[in-house]
Design a protein around this motif. Structure first.
Motif, PDB file in Angstrom:
ATOM      1  N   GLU A   1       0.832  -1.208   0.000  1.00  0.00           N
ATOM      2  CA  GLU A   1       0.000   0.000   0.000  1.00  0.00           C
ATOM      3  C   GLU A   1       0.861   1.250   0.000  1.00  0.00           C
ATOM      4  OE1 GLU A   1      -4.049  -1.221   2.401  1.00  0.00           O
ATOM      5  OE2 GLU A   1      -2.157  -1.206   3.533  1.00  0.00           O
ATOM      6  N   TRP A   2       1.959   1.210   0.739  1.00  0.00           N
ATOM      7  CA  TRP A   2       2.871   2.352   0.814  1.00  0.00           C
ATOM      8  C   TRP A   2       3.500   2.648  -0.552  1.00  0.00           C
ATOM      9  CZ3 TRP A   2       4.336   6.542   3.152  1.00  0.00           C
ATOM     10  CH2 TRP A   2       5.632   7.035   3.037  1.00  0.00           C
ATOM     11  N   THR A   3       4.034   1.605  -1.212  1.00  0.00           N
ATOM     12  CA  THR A   3       4.678   1.825  -2.507  1.00  0.00           C
ATOM     13  C   THR A   3       3.656   2.242  -3.562  1.00  0.00           C
ATOM     14  OG1 THR A   3       4.540  -0.563  -2.971  1.00  0.00           O
ATOM     15  CG2 THR A   3       6.600   0.279  -2.062  1.00  0.00           C
ATOM     16  N   SER A   4       2.451   1.699  -3.477  1.00  0.00           N
ATOM     17  CA  SER A   4       1.402   2.102  -4.425  1.00  0.00           C
ATOM     18  C   SER A   4       1.068   3.581  -4.255  1.00  0.00           C
ATOM     19  CB  SER A   4       0.153   1.248  -4.206  1.00  0.00           C
ATOM     20  OG  SER A   4      -0.913   1.683  -5.029  1.00  0.00           O
ATOM     21  N   TRP A   5       0.989   4.032  -3.005  1.00  0.00           N
ATOM     22  CA  TRP A   5       0.687   5.442  -2.731  1.00  0.00           C
ATOM     23  C   TRP A   5       1.812   6.339  -3.215  1.00  0.00           C
ATOM     24  CZ3 TRP A   5       2.266   9.079   1.315  1.00  0.00           C
ATOM     25  CH2 TRP A   5       1.423  10.191   1.410  1.00  0.00           C
ATOM     26  N   LEU A   6       3.055   5.930  -2.958  1.00  0.00           N
ATOM     27  CA  LEU A   6       4.203   6.714  -3.421  1.00  0.00           C
ATOM     28  C   LEU A   6       4.190   6.861  -4.941  1.00  0.00           C
ATOM     29  CD1 LEU A   6       7.237   5.393  -1.311  1.00  0.00           C
ATOM     30  CD2 LEU A   6       5.935   7.503  -0.987  1.00  0.00           C
ATOM     31  N   ARG A   7       3.875   5.778  -5.630  1.00  0.00           N
ATOM     32  CA  ARG A   7       3.883   5.823  -7.093  1.00  0.00           C
ATOM     33  C   ARG A   7       2.801   6.777  -7.613  1.00  0.00           C
ATOM     34  NH1 ARG A   7       5.973   1.092 -10.775  1.00  0.00           N
ATOM     35  NH2 ARG A   7       6.285   2.340 -12.659  1.00  0.00           N
ATOM     36  N   LYS A   8       1.658   6.794  -6.952  1.00  0.00           N
ATOM     37  CA  LYS A   8       0.598   7.720  -7.354  1.00  0.00           C
ATOM     38  C   LYS A   8       1.044   9.174  -7.163  1.00  0.00           C
ATOM     39  CE  LYS A   8      -3.291   4.626  -6.376  1.00  0.00           C
ATOM     40  NZ  LYS A   8      -4.468   4.370  -5.492  1.00  0.00           N
ATOM     41  N   VAL A   9       1.773   9.440  -6.084  1.00  0.00           N
ATOM     42  CA  VAL A   9       2.269  10.798  -5.843  1.00  0.00           C
ATOM     43  C   VAL A   9       3.251  11.196  -6.940  1.00  0.00           C
ATOM     44  CG1 VAL A   9       3.563  12.281  -4.271  1.00  0.00           C
ATOM     45  CG2 VAL A   9       1.916  10.646  -3.355  1.00  0.00           C
ATOM     46  N   VAL A  10       4.178  10.300  -7.298  1.00  0.00           N
ATOM     47  CA  VAL A  10       5.148  10.586  -8.363  1.00  0.00           C
ATOM     48  C   VAL A  10       4.434  10.833  -9.687  1.00  0.00           C
ATOM     49  CG1 VAL A  10       7.042   9.653  -9.740  1.00  0.00           C
ATOM     50  CG2 VAL A  10       7.027   9.322  -7.272  1.00  0.00           C
ATOM     51  N   THR A  11       3.467   9.998 -10.013  1.00  0.00           N
ATOM     52  CA  THR A  11       2.717  10.163 -11.259  1.00  0.00           C
ATOM     53  C   THR A  11       2.010  11.514 -11.302  1.00  0.00           C
ATOM     54  OG1 THR A  11       2.346   7.776 -11.432  1.00  0.00           O
ATOM     55  CG2 THR A  11       0.873   9.203 -12.686  1.00  0.00           C
ATOM     56  N   SER A  12       1.403  11.892 -10.179  1.00  0.00           N
ATOM     57  CA  SER A  12       0.710  13.179 -10.100  1.00  0.00           C
ATOM     58  C   SER A  12       1.682  14.332 -10.289  1.00  0.00           C
ATOM     59  CB  SER A  12       0.002  13.300  -8.750  1.00  0.00           C
ATOM     60  OG  SER A  12      -0.582  14.571  -8.604  1.00  0.00           O
ATOM     61  N   LYS A  13       2.844  14.264  -9.642  1.00  0.00           N
ATOM     62  CA  LYS A  13       3.832  15.331  -9.754  1.00  0.00           C
ATOM     63  C   LYS A  13       4.418  15.398 -11.159  1.00  0.00           C
ATOM     64  CE  LYS A  13       3.492  17.125  -5.783  1.00  0.00           C
ATOM     65  NZ  LYS A  13       2.937  18.490  -5.662  1.00  0.00           N
ATOM     66  N   ALA A  14       4.587  14.265 -11.813  1.00  0.00           N
ATOM     67  CA  ALA A  14       5.099  14.248 -13.184  1.00  0.00           C
ATOM     68  C   ALA A  14       4.112  14.920 -14.138  1.00  0.00           C
ATOM     69  CB  ALA A  14       5.364  12.814 -13.630  1.00  0.00           C
ATOM     70  N   LYS A  15       2.828  14.633 -13.977  1.00  0.00           N
ATOM     71  CA  LYS A  15       1.812  15.260 -14.818  1.00  0.00           C
ATOM     72  C   LYS A  15       1.801  16.765 -14.608  1.00  0.00           C
ATOM     73  CE  LYS A  15      -1.358  11.320 -15.075  1.00  0.00           C
ATOM     74  NZ  LYS A  15      -2.693  10.778 -14.688  1.00  0.00           N
ATOM     75  N   MET A  16       1.905  17.192 -13.352  1.00  0.00           N
ATOM     76  CA  MET A  16       1.916  18.614 -13.047  1.00  0.00           C
ATOM     77  C   MET A  16       3.145  19.295 -13.658  1.00  0.00           C
ATOM     78  SD  MET A  16       1.771  20.464  -9.311  1.00  0.00           S
ATOM     79  CE  MET A  16       0.205  19.675  -8.922  1.00  0.00           C
ATOM     80  N   SER A  17       4.294  18.614 -13.597  1.00  0.00           N
ATOM     81  CA  SER A  17       5.520  19.163 -14.160  1.00  0.00           C
ATOM     82  C   SER A  17       5.400  19.330 -15.672  1.00  0.00           C
ATOM     83  CB  SER A  17       6.698  18.242 -13.826  1.00  0.00           C
ATOM     84  OG  SER A  17       7.903  18.751 -14.367  1.00  0.00           O
ATOM     85  N   ARG A  18       4.805  18.347 -16.333  1.00  0.00           N
ATOM     86  CA  ARG A  18       4.631  18.450 -17.788  1.00  0.00           C
ATOM     87  C   ARG A  18       3.673  19.581 -18.149  1.00  0.00           C
ATOM     88  NH1 ARG A  18       4.841  12.634 -17.482  1.00  0.00           N
ATOM     89  NH2 ARG A  18       2.571  12.528 -17.384  1.00  0.00           N
TER      90      ARG A  18
END
Length: 262
Positions: free
Chosen positions: A75-92
């Protein structure tokens, strides 16, 4: 801490142990960077960089750890990956927006991105210093006792009334005021490197006055009285600097607390 399993670190971090949250982030930094490199290519247009995405994701985890409801490593790694994905989209989005607006007017998809866009306009050294200040504030916040964290979140970040917070926490209104006051003061002292025990009697008098004036100001606002902080400061010039410092820390914390890890 380094030998503890992830599940135990999650449990301890949720109990307010700052070292446990720091160890969780340290342990998963390489994973965050790997995911960021997969989401943002090194030659991405507009200056989007994987290192920035990983750093922003780390900051978001600090901001929103209390919103993580899982307990397992998966659950922890899944949550971390969602945060990274969200930040990557925002950066783009920011990178594309900056390319389209050579005049410097960057369109915002939401008010919550204001801080992110503002950071992009600073020099690299300014961005680093700003992020470090945020990180310190959030680390200090995580180090507060659990009841002070809860009172501060409900009262200052979610802006509930004293009566509402008291009901939720099963405390008296005076107790809630005291918890918020102590939390605000502790964050202020930690951020400026002040030790309460080392304060002179006069400095302690000013600190106590500022704490009481701020609590009274918030109560007056809650009661519907039209009074500004500047008016209150004019009434208490001796503690003006302390009052502004206390409010500055809270405004920083509010800026880091939009509610979801986006």
């Amino acid at each position: 801490m380094s030998t503890l399993p992830t599940t135990e670190l999650i449990h301890r971090a949720r109990d307010g142990q700052r070292e446990a949250l720091e160890e969780l982030l340290r342990r998963y930094q390489a994973v965050l960077r790997k995911w960021a490199r997969g989401a943002i290519k090194p030659d991405a247009p507009g200056g989007a960089r994987p290192s920035d995405v990983a750093q922003d994701a780390s900051l978001a985890v600090f901001r929103h750890f209390l919103s993580f409801k899982g307990a397992s490593q998966a659950e922890w790694t899944s949550w971390l990956r969602k945060v990274v994905t969200s930040k990557a989209k925002m950066s783009r989005r920011r990178a594309k927006g900056a390319e389209r607006n050579s005049s410097g007017n960057v369109p915002l998809d939401s008010l919550g991105e204001t801080q992110e866009v503002a950071s992009a306009r600073r020099s690299p050294s300014q961005v680093t210093a700003h992020r470090e200040e945020w990180r310190r504030l959030l680390v200090h916040f995580q180090g507060l006792p659990a009841d002070q964290q809860e009172a501060l979140i409900l009262r200052r970040l979610k802006e509930l009334s004293v009566a509402e917070v008291a009901e939720r926490m099963h405390r008296s209104e005076a107790s809630v005021d005291s918890l918020v006051q102590r939390a605000t003061r502790t964050l202020r002292d930690l951020m400026v490197g002040v030790e309460a025990e080392a304060a002179t009697p006069e400095a302690q008098r000013i600190r106590n006055m500022a704490d009481m004036v701020l609590t009274g100001y918030l109560r007056r606002c809650e009661a519907g009285e039209r009074v500004t902080l500047e008016e209150v400061i004019q009434e208490h010039p001796d503690c003006a600097e302390e009052l502004r410092g206390l409010l500055h820390g809270m405004e920083q914390l509010k800026a880091l607390w939009p509610g979801e890890p986006t």
